[in-house]
Design a protein around this motif. Structure first.
Motif, mmCIF file in Angstrom:
data_model
loop_
_atom_site.group_PDB
_atom_site.id
_atom_site.type_symbol
_atom_site.label_atom_id
_atom_site.label_comp_id
_atom_site.label_asym_id
_atom_site.label_seq_id
_atom_site.Cartn_x
_atom_site.Cartn_y
_atom_site.Cartn_z
ATOM 1 N N THR A 298 3.766 7.641 11.087
ATOM 2 C CA THR A 298 2.420 7.621 11.669
ATOM 3 C C THR A 298 1.519 6.660 10.902
ATOM 4 O O THR A 298 0.632 6.027 11.484
ATOM 5 N N GLY A 299 1.743 6.565 9.594
ATOM 6 C CA GLY A 299 0.962 5.633 8.795
ATOM 7 C C GLY A 299 1.200 4.188 9.206
ATOM 8 O O GLY A 299 0.267 3.377 9.263
ATOM 9 N N PHE A 300 2.453 3.859 9.509
ATOM 10 C CA PHE A 300 2.794 2.500 9.941
ATOM 11 C C PHE A 300 2.112 2.179 11.269
ATOM 12 O O PHE A 300 1.511 1.104 11.428
ATOM 13 N N ILE A 301 2.211 3.080 12.233
ATOM 14 C CA ILE A 301 1.620 2.839 13.552
ATOM 15 C C ILE A 301 0.103 2.697 13.439
ATOM 16 O O ILE A 301 -0.503 1.822 14.081
ATOM 17 N N VAL B 170 10.652 3.858 14.476
ATOM 18 C CA VAL B 170 9.570 3.330 15.302
ATOM 19 C C VAL B 170 10.108 2.191 16.157
ATOM 20 O O VAL B 170 10.974 1.432 15.731
ATOM 21 N N ALA B 171 9.580 2.063 17.379
ATOM 22 C CA ALA B 171 9.957 0.947 18.254
ATOM 23 C C ALA B 171 8.723 0.451 18.986
ATOM 24 O O ALA B 171 7.763 1.202 19.205
ATOM 25 N N LEU B 172 8.769 -0.816 19.336
ATOM 26 C CA LEU B 172 7.709 -1.425 20.145
ATOM 27 C C LEU B 172 8.289 -1.678 21.528
ATOM 28 O O LEU B 172 9.166 -2.523 21.694
ATOM 29 N N LEU B 173 7.826 -0.922 22.508
ATOM 30 C CA LEU B 173 8.407 -0.979 23.852
ATOM 31 C C LEU B 173 7.376 -1.440 24.881
ATOM 32 O O LEU B 173 6.178 -1.179 24.740
ATOM 33 N N SER B 174 7.881 -2.090 25.918
ATOM 34 C CA SER B 174 7.031 -2.367 27.073
ATOM 35 C C SER B 174 6.788 -1.050 27.798
ATOM 36 O O SER B 174 7.512 -0.066 27.605
ATOM 37 N N ARG B 175 5.764 -1.055 28.646
ATOM 38 C CA ARG B 175 5.472 0.160 29.415
ATOM 39 C C ARG B 175 6.686 0.561 30.257
ATOM 40 O O ARG B 175 7.058 1.742 30.310
ATOM 41 N N ALA B 176 7.342 -0.409 30.890
ATOM 42 C CA ALA B 176 8.496 -0.115 31.744
ATOM 43 C C ALA B 176 9.631 0.509 30.934
ATOM 44 O O ALA B 176 10.258 1.488 31.360
ATOM 45 N N GLU C 143 0.814 -1.217 0.000
ATOM 46 C CA GLU C 143 0.000 0.000 0.000
ATOM 47 C C GLU C 143 0.847 1.266 0.000
ATOM 48 O O GLU C 143 0.314 2.355 -0.224
ATOM 49 N N ASN C 144 2.146 1.104 0.255
ATOM 50 C CA ASN C 144 3.053 2.256 0.269
ATOM 51 C C ASN C 144 4.260 1.950 -0.606
ATOM 52 O O ASN C 144 5.358 1.649 -0.100
ATOM 53 N N PRO C 145 4.094 2.008 -1.937
ATOM 54 C CA PRO C 145 5.198 1.685 -2.856
ATOM 55 C C PRO C 145 6.431 2.535 -2.573
ATOM 56 O O PRO C 145 6.328 3.741 -2.350
ATOM 57 N N GLY C 146 7.568 1.863 -2.566
ATOM 58 C CA GLY C 146 8.816 2.570 -2.307
ATOM 59 C C GLY C 146 9.270 2.495 -0.868
ATOM 60 O O GLY C 146 10.409 2.831 -0.565
ATOM 61 N N ILE C 147 8.379 2.053 0.040
ATOM 62 C CA ILE C 147 8.744 1.927 1.449
ATOM 63 C C ILE C 147 9.129 0.476 1.734
ATOM 64 O O ILE C 147 8.368 -0.442 1.457
ATOM 65 N N VAL C 148 10.304 0.296 2.285
ATOM 66 C CA VAL C 148 10.772 -1.026 2.689
ATOM 67 C C VAL C 148 10.873 -1.035 4.212
ATOM 68 O O VAL C 148 11.630 -0.253 4.792
ATOM 69 N N VAL C 149 10.089 -1.896 4.864
ATOM 70 C CA VAL C 149 10.095 -1.982 6.324
ATOM 71 C C VAL C 149 11.202 -2.948 6.763
ATOM 72 O O VAL C 149 11.228 -4.106 6.349
ATOM 73 N N VAL C 150 12.111 -2.446 7.567
ATOM 74 C CA VAL C 150 13.221 -3.247 8.084
ATOM 75 C C VAL C 150 12.981 -3.475 9.575
ATOM 76 O O VAL C 150 13.037 -2.529 10.367
#
Length: 472
Positions: free
Chosen positions: A377-380, A167-173, A130-137
């Motif tokens: 923001t689109g990814f999140i 972007v990162a996926l973090l625990s609350r702590a 859906e987002n041509p040109g974007i490569v998610v690593v």
């Protein structure tokens, strides 16, 4: 034979042949080059047959051959035009690629082929389409210890800011610590229209720190009761009903976080901070918990040997080997285990209202000291879709953060049970406070299990330890 006559015959034959040849040359004069080229084809003719443009070499090698007569100029022009059109089309459909770097903790690794990782990977591929040109690593980091995702963020920030993920996926702590280090941007600056009421209360709580939202919730976990198939009725309204089972209910009594004890204290409405913001407790609420624990010890629901259990893993191993029939642990253990026939139930509250302690993970925007691209923001947003979260949490064994996701679950009985748990769920206290108070309440728990002290003596000891913290 007359030799003279024969000579004359040959003579006239020669004359006639010469005339015919001269006449042929006269009529063929204008087409001589074509005849010559037909007999001796050169590289210019090859241009017409193969389409390969060799204009300079043809003119040099055959200076007497006119490009107008052979049509070479037309071939060159056509080939050049076609090449230009192809170049234009190629330029039009060439998309410049850019990387979106995302770090996740090992709990959400896509490196191992599981049903959850497949769902996660498919979602990434959908986003890229859906987002041509974007490569998610996606880079997977350890959850704790050296080289953990928090350590990596901290060290990368110091060494090379440009190498940080977006972007990162973090625990609350981890989110709390990251904010204190200036590693994150308030997500509310980019999602001001996001309606927090769409989340469960605990999810809303894990996303905020000091009234500022720093992430969008992704998945949760809750402290629950887990039992094997030997139990038939697990809908408890009070601890008296639990004690009536006469079966030891295991928990990590020696955990330095004292999660279960703190959860029971909070269920009474007790506070952990005084008006000055110092670690504290309310005597009346603490005594309510002590009375409940003491009664469970007398009924042998809690036992002194629980003092050897330091972590949830220690407790879980007892259920796996059959030593324990039920225990208090994190919900995620159930679906991440090979054990069959496991049942989940809500832990009774020590107070009047239902209360469950929960934790979770959230998407955060890393502070790279540069403008935040809309791709971030689109990814999140893309990974906050209700259907995706329903599919992922069911496959991974975590809890949904959206009521809309829970309603999409396939098991109606599980939906009802989880609805009650999640409706009562609240985020654990801030990590710094747990690290400060946890060891104190751990000691309190062990004193109750030992049965060597009265509740008033335990209360006094706990109070002195809290006062000692305030003087540091």
């Amino acid at each position: 034979m007359n030799k003279r006559s024969v000579f004359l015959d040959h003579f006239w034959i020669r004359i006639f042949s010469a005339v015919i040849f001269i006449a042929f040359l006269f009529f063929a004069g204008c087409s001589g080059n074509e005849i010559f080229n037909a007999i001796f084809p050169d590289r210019t003719t090859e241009v017409e047959e193969t389409g390969t443009v060799m204009a300079e070499e043809t003119d040099t090698e055959n200076p007497l051959i006119s490009t107008e007569e052979t049509g070479t100029a037309e071939v060159i022009a056509t080939a050049t035009t076609a090449a230009s059109e192809i170049a234009a089309e190629t330029q039009e459909f060439t998309v410049e690629q850019s990387e979106l770097v995302v770090w996740v903790p090992e709990e959400f690794s896509i490196l191992e082929e599981t049903s959850a990782s497949i769902i996660f990977q498919q979602r990434i591929e959908e986003f890229e389409r859906e987002n041509p040109g974007i490569v998610v690593v996606v880079r997977v980091k350890a959850s704790n210890g050296s080289g953990s995702i928090l350590d990596s963020l901290r060290n990368t920030k110091a060494a090379a800011t440009t190498a940080l993920p977006q972007v990162a996926l973090l625990s609350r702590a981890d989110m709390e610590d990251a904010v204190s280090l200036g590693l994150l941007l308030p997500i509310e600056d980019f999602f001001s229209s996001e309606n927090p009421t769409t989340y469960f209360q605990f999810a809303h709580e894990i996303a905020e720190l000091d009234g500022i939202r720093f992430g969008l919730p992704f998945a949760g976990d809750a402290l629950v009761g887990i039992a094997n198939s030997s139990f038939s009725d697990l809908d408890f309204a009070s601890w008296d009903e639990v004690r009536a089972k006469k079966v030891p209910l295991y928990f990590a009594a020696n955990s330095p976080q004292a999660t279960f004890f703190i959860s029971q204290y909070l269920s009474t409405g007790g506070k952990l901070l005084d008006e000055q913001g110092h670690a504290s407790f309310t005597d009346e609420n603490l005594l309510t918990v002590l009375d409940s624990f003491e009664q469970s010890v007398r009924d042998k629901i809690y036992q002194e040997d629980f003092s050897t259990l330091n972590t949830g893993e220690d407790v879980w191993s007892l259920l796996e080997d059959g030593t324990a029939k039920w225990e208090i642990n994190w919900y995620s253990k159930v679906n991440q285990s090979d054990l069959s026939g496991l049942q989940v139930f809500q832990i009774p509250s020590a107070g009047e209202e239902s209360y469950t302690s929960a934790k979770g993970w959230l998407w955060v925007i890393v502070n790279k000291e540069e403008d935040v691209d809309e791709t971030v923001t689109g990814f999140i947003t893309f990974f906050s879709d209700a259907q995706f979260l329903a599919d992922f949490t069911q496959a991974s064994g975590y809890l949904p953060v959206l009521p809309a996701s829970l309603n999409l679950y396939e098991d109606a009985d599980m939906v009802e049970r989880l609805s009650n748990i999640l409706a009562a769920a609240h985020a654990l206290p801030e990590n710094e406070l747990v690290l400060e108070l946890g060891p104190v309440f751990r000691d309190t728990t062990l004193m109750v299990l030992s049965q060597d002290y009265t509740n008033q003596e335990i209360l006094a000891t706990t109070q002195s330890q809290i006062e000692a913290l305030q003087t540091k």
